[in-house]
Scaffold this active site. Structure first.
Site, short mmCIF file in Angstrom:
data_model
loop_
_atom_site.label_atom_id
_atom_site.label_comp_id
_atom_site.label_asym_id
_atom_site.label_seq_id
_atom_site.Cartn_x
_atom_site.Cartn_y
_atom_site.Cartn_z
N GLN A 225 0.83 -1.20 0.00
CA GLN A 225 0.00 0.00 0.00
C GLN A 225 0.86 1.26 0.00
O GLN A 225 0.36 2.36 -0.13
CB GLN A 225 -0.90 0.01 1.24
CG GLN A 225 -1.90 -1.14 1.29
CD GLN A 225 -2.54 -1.27 2.66
OE1 GLN A 225 -2.01 -1.92 3.55
NE2 GLN A 225 -3.69 -0.65 2.84
N ASP B 226 6.30 4.71 -1.39
CA ASP B 226 7.66 5.25 -1.22
C ASP B 226 8.72 4.56 -2.08
O ASP B 226 9.87 5.02 -2.12
CB ASP B 226 8.07 5.18 0.26
CG ASP B 226 7.87 3.80 0.88
OD1 ASP B 226 8.21 2.79 0.23
OD2 ASP B 226 7.37 3.73 2.01
N HIS C 224 -1.09 1.56 -4.58
CA HIS C 224 -1.46 2.97 -4.50
C HIS C 224 -0.53 3.88 -5.27
O HIS C 224 -0.51 5.10 -5.06
CB HIS C 224 -1.54 3.41 -3.03
CG HIS C 224 -2.60 2.69 -2.25
ND1 HIS C 224 -2.60 2.59 -0.88
CD2 HIS C 224 -3.70 2.01 -2.67
CE1 HIS C 224 -3.66 1.89 -0.48
NE2 HIS C 224 -4.34 1.53 -1.56
N SER D 208 -2.92 -1.38 9.10
CA SER D 208 -4.05 -1.32 10.03
C SER D 208 -5.17 -2.27 9.64
O SER D 208 -6.08 -2.51 10.44
CB SER D 208 -4.61 0.11 10.08
OG SER D 208 -5.15 0.47 8.80
N ASN E 70 2.22 -6.83 13.45
CA ASN E 70 1.76 -5.47 13.72
C ASN E 70 1.83 -5.20 15.22
O ASN E 70 1.45 -6.07 16.02
CB ASN E 70 0.31 -5.28 13.23
CG ASN E 70 0.03 -3.85 12.83
OD1 ASN E 70 0.62 -3.33 11.88
ND2 ASN E 70 -0.85 -3.18 13.55
#
Length: 244
Positions: free
Chosen positions: A104, A107, A122, A191, A215
């Site tokens: 996602q 960078d 994305h 998340s 996580n």
């Protein structure tokens, strides 16, 4: 709940591995996350910076924000978690298996770490896309926002997916195929709240994959995971791959 030993054994034997990463994997590289206590959306309203409507209303404001983020990305370096995934990919492919890393993140750190079978759901913040002809091009080290298309001269926008926009053509289909066919699926530093990417872990679980989540905090995916490690990405990948 599975064990680390079981997860390692599954990874070692897996013919097909699918991985989903979110902002948490790049946090140790100095890239701000979005949704945690110190995330970007606590300080910046996404409706003002990450929607087509915001860009249409004030492209200079949006580009100034992206130029600031681009500078941070250019300063960042892949961390051991990025590198561990590139190494895991190499090992899976060496034994004739299949591997896909779906991120996602925008960078580009996975590619810089050496990941090859990669889907950037994305987009990529280091690219721009012409608003007129659709040409995608890498942004130079130094540029004055907004950049112009080298092909037709028209203004270009960041080549990222904003809220309310479609994913890059073919990206979702490729991701779904990998997760629905995976023997092992890893979900790292996300998340599990942003759709459609959040569905990938559930797709893998429903298709019979061994599901591992890394996580620091519990997520909506935690109850489904065979193994859920409450660790950051760097520590979690080191523990998961230890001895492999």
């Amino acid at each position: 709940m599975g064990s680390l030993e079981e997860a390692r054994k599954r990874l070692e034997e897996a013919r097909k591995v699918a991985v989903l990463t979110g902002a948490g994997i790049s946090k140790p590289s100095g890239i701000p996350t979005f949704r945690d206590a110190e995330g970007l959306w606590k300080e910046f309203n996404p409706l003002e910076y990450a929607t087509p409507e915001a860009y249409a209303k004030d492209p200079e404001k949006v580009w100034a924000w992206y130029a600031w983020r681009i500078a941070k990305v250019r300063e960042a370096r892949p961390n051991p978690a990025h590198q561990a995934l590139a190494e895991l990919e190499r090992r899976v492919l060496e034994r004739g298996g299949e591997f896909l890393l779906v991120t996602q993140n925008v960078d580009g750190l996975h590619a810089r770490a050496g990941s090859r079978n990669l889907v950037e759901l994305h987009g990529n913040i280091l690219r721009a896309r012409c608003e007129a002809c659709g040409h995608r091009f890498p942004l130079p080290e130094a540029f004055t926002p907004p950049p112009s298309c080298p092909r037709c001269g028209h203004r270009a926008r960041p080549d990222v997916v904003w809220f309310g926009e479609f994913l890059p053509e073919g990206a979702w289909e490729r991701a779904v195929r990998a997760f629905s066919e995976a023997d092992v699926a890893l979900v790292i530093g996300t998340s599990a709240e942003v759709e459609p990417a959040a569905s990938l872990g559930r797709i893998a679980y429903a298709s019979g994959a061994y599901l591992v989540e890394l996580n620091p905090e519990p997520t909506p995916l935690t109850p489904l995971a065979h193994l859920s490690l409450r660790m950051g990405a760097v520590e979690g990948m080191a523990v998961l791959l230890e001895g492999l």
